[in-house]
Enzyme design. Structure first.
Site, PDB file in Angstrom:
ATOM      1  N   ARG A 174       3.070  -1.762  -9.210  1.00 29.99           N
ATOM      2  CA  ARG A 174       3.115  -0.302  -9.145  1.00 29.99           C
ATOM      3  C   ARG A 174       4.553   0.195  -9.211  1.00 29.99           C
ATOM      4  NH1 ARG A 174       1.734   0.843  -4.286  1.00 29.99           N
ATOM      5  NH2 ARG A 174       0.967  -1.160  -3.519  1.00 29.99           N
ATOM      6  N   MET A 225       0.842  -1.179   0.000  1.00 27.78           N
ATOM      7  CA  MET A 225       0.000   0.000   0.000  1.00 27.78           C
ATOM      8  C   MET A 225       0.887   1.243   0.000  1.00 27.78           C
ATOM      9  SD  MET A 225      -2.743  -1.303   2.787  1.00 27.78           S
ATOM     10  CE  MET A 225      -1.402  -1.896   3.806  1.00 27.78           C
ATOM     11  N   CYS A 226       0.618   2.142  -0.892  1.00 25.68           N
ATOM     12  CA  CYS A 226       1.310   3.436  -1.031  1.00 25.68           C
ATOM     13  C   CYS A 226       2.426   3.365  -2.079  1.00 25.68           C
ATOM     14  CB  CYS A 226       1.900   3.957   0.268  1.00 25.68           C
ATOM     15  SG  CYS A 226       0.744   4.043   1.635  1.00 25.68           S
ATOM     16  N   THR A 227       2.665   4.504  -2.699  1.00 26.72           N
ATOM     17  CA  THR A 227       3.734   4.648  -3.679  1.00 26.72           C
ATOM     18  C   THR A 227       4.405   5.989  -3.450  1.00 26.72           C
ATOM     19  OG1 THR A 227       2.455   3.394  -5.312  1.00 26.72           O
ATOM     20  CG2 THR A 227       4.303   4.694  -6.130  1.00 26.72           C
ATOM     21  N   ASP A 277      -2.324   4.739   0.642  1.00 30.60           N
ATOM     22  CA  ASP A 277      -3.308   3.698   0.363  1.00 30.60           C
ATOM     23  C   ASP A 277      -3.583   2.953   1.673  1.00 30.60           C
ATOM     24  OD1 ASP A 277      -2.749   4.580  -2.172  1.00 30.60           O
ATOM     25  OD2 ASP A 277      -1.701   2.769  -2.799  1.00 30.60           O
TER      26      ASP A 277
END
Length: 339
Positions: free
Chosen positions: A212, A1-3, A21
């Site tokens: 991602r 979760m997260c980028t 995220d």
């Protein structure tokens, strides 16, 4: 979760963009913290103590954890979820203790450059104490397992992960993208593989962290270097929007996949943070120079929490430069297990 992505402009200035995220609303608010604050690690006896050298503006979740932020020296710190994180048994180390919720804040308070931070943190001056955060999917608590990305005004970058109870640091300006699992050494190998495939031929289209990571590396290499600060901010915003996970998306087979809740952008050259919540039709920004961040000033809060997830949606929308909307508020306490 997260980028997270680090972007270089034509003027050789640097901006960082990130998506947050999470499975439900992380109750995010913005805070301003001045230099000269007396701090501690937040976990009771044995906590590390320090006095902040730099003022900062941060996004905090659950009023327990600094998730990311920028300080007055232009250093940016971003926490992202990492299921493989292992901080070891902190009390067995005999080192001063630091709450996982204070890790990013400690870095922002104490360092002005990545080089300075890496030189100190590689010596492991503290042991991290982690805990759990209750969520809808995990009412008994999801482990607060994260890794940390930092960057500065020169474009230097480092990724810090705790594996096997010790910090692993990947320090190089080329480390411009970070997502989540697997650990960063394996992400580097994934990036090398997709370079051989060629993103123009084929890219993974899923929402998994490795997918991602591959897509963001390719997109970052394709976008032009913006000639001015406003175009640069728009470019980074376009990147993090393009990598975001749609609101409401769920996959029972992939419990670590969550919807994007908000996006932030940090301009180190202008000491500015942009913020975009998925429930808002507007973006807003904060210029650190318009906030009282000098020694002796008080912590301040910009309340953002309140969305459709909680049943208490905001009845007003923030837009433009919003430093005047911060209100003096006592600093939150960092995430800690029961004493």
């Amino acid at each position: 979760m997260c980028t997270r992505v680090l972007y270089k402009t034509a003027a050789k200035t640097y901006l960082v963009g990130r998506t947050m995220d999470w499975e439900d609303d992380p109750q995010t608010d913005l805070w301003s913290f001045p230099a000269g604050m007396a701090r501690d690690g937040g976990v009771g006896p044995g906590s590390i103590r320090w006095t902040s050298r730099h003022g900062s503006v941060v996004a905090a979740v659950y009023e327990k954890c600094t998730a990311d932020g920028i300080n007055t020296a232009g250093l940016v710190a971003n926490l992202l979820y990492l299921a493989e994180a292992d901080y070891g048994n902190a009390k067995e180390t005999g080192k001063p203790l630091l709450s996982i919720g204070a890790w990013a804040q400690y870095v922002l308070d104490n360092y002005g450059t990545v080089q300075e931070a890496v030189a100190d943190l590689s010596q492991e001056p503290f042991a991290i104490v982690s805990h759990t955060i209750p969520t809808k999917q995990f009412p008994k608590g999801r482990p607060a397992s994260v890794h940390l990305a930092i960057s500065d005004r020169t474009g230097d970058s480092a990724i810090l992960e705790y594996v096997g109870g010790h910090v692993h640091i990947y320090h190089d300006p080329k480390y411009a993208v970070m997502t989540n699992s697997p650990t960063f050494d394996k992400q580097i190998a994934i990036a090398a593989y997709w370079e051989t495939v060629g993103g123009a031929n084929f890219l993974p289209g899923g929402v998994r962290a490795a997918d991602r990571f591959a897509r963001m590396n390719w997109m970052l290499a394709q976008v032009p270097k913006a000639p001015d600060a406003n175009t640069a901010a728009a470019t980074v915003l376009s990147l993090v929007r393009a990598i975001s996970v749609p609101l409401g998306l769920r996959d029972p087979s992939l419990p670590n996949i969550s919807s994007t809740r908000w996006r932030s952008i940090f301009d180190s050259s202008r000491n500015r943070i942009y913020f975009e919540a998925v429930y808002s039709p507007q973006i807003f920004w904060v210029d650190l120079g318009r906030l009282p961040l000098e020694p002796g000033a008080s912590p301040m809060k910009l309340k953002l929490f309140g969305t459709a997830d909680t049943g208490t949606p905001r009845d007003w929308v923030l837009a433009g430069e919003v430093s005047a909307s911060f209100e003096t508020t006592p600093a939150f306490t960092f995430l800690a297990p029961p004493q």
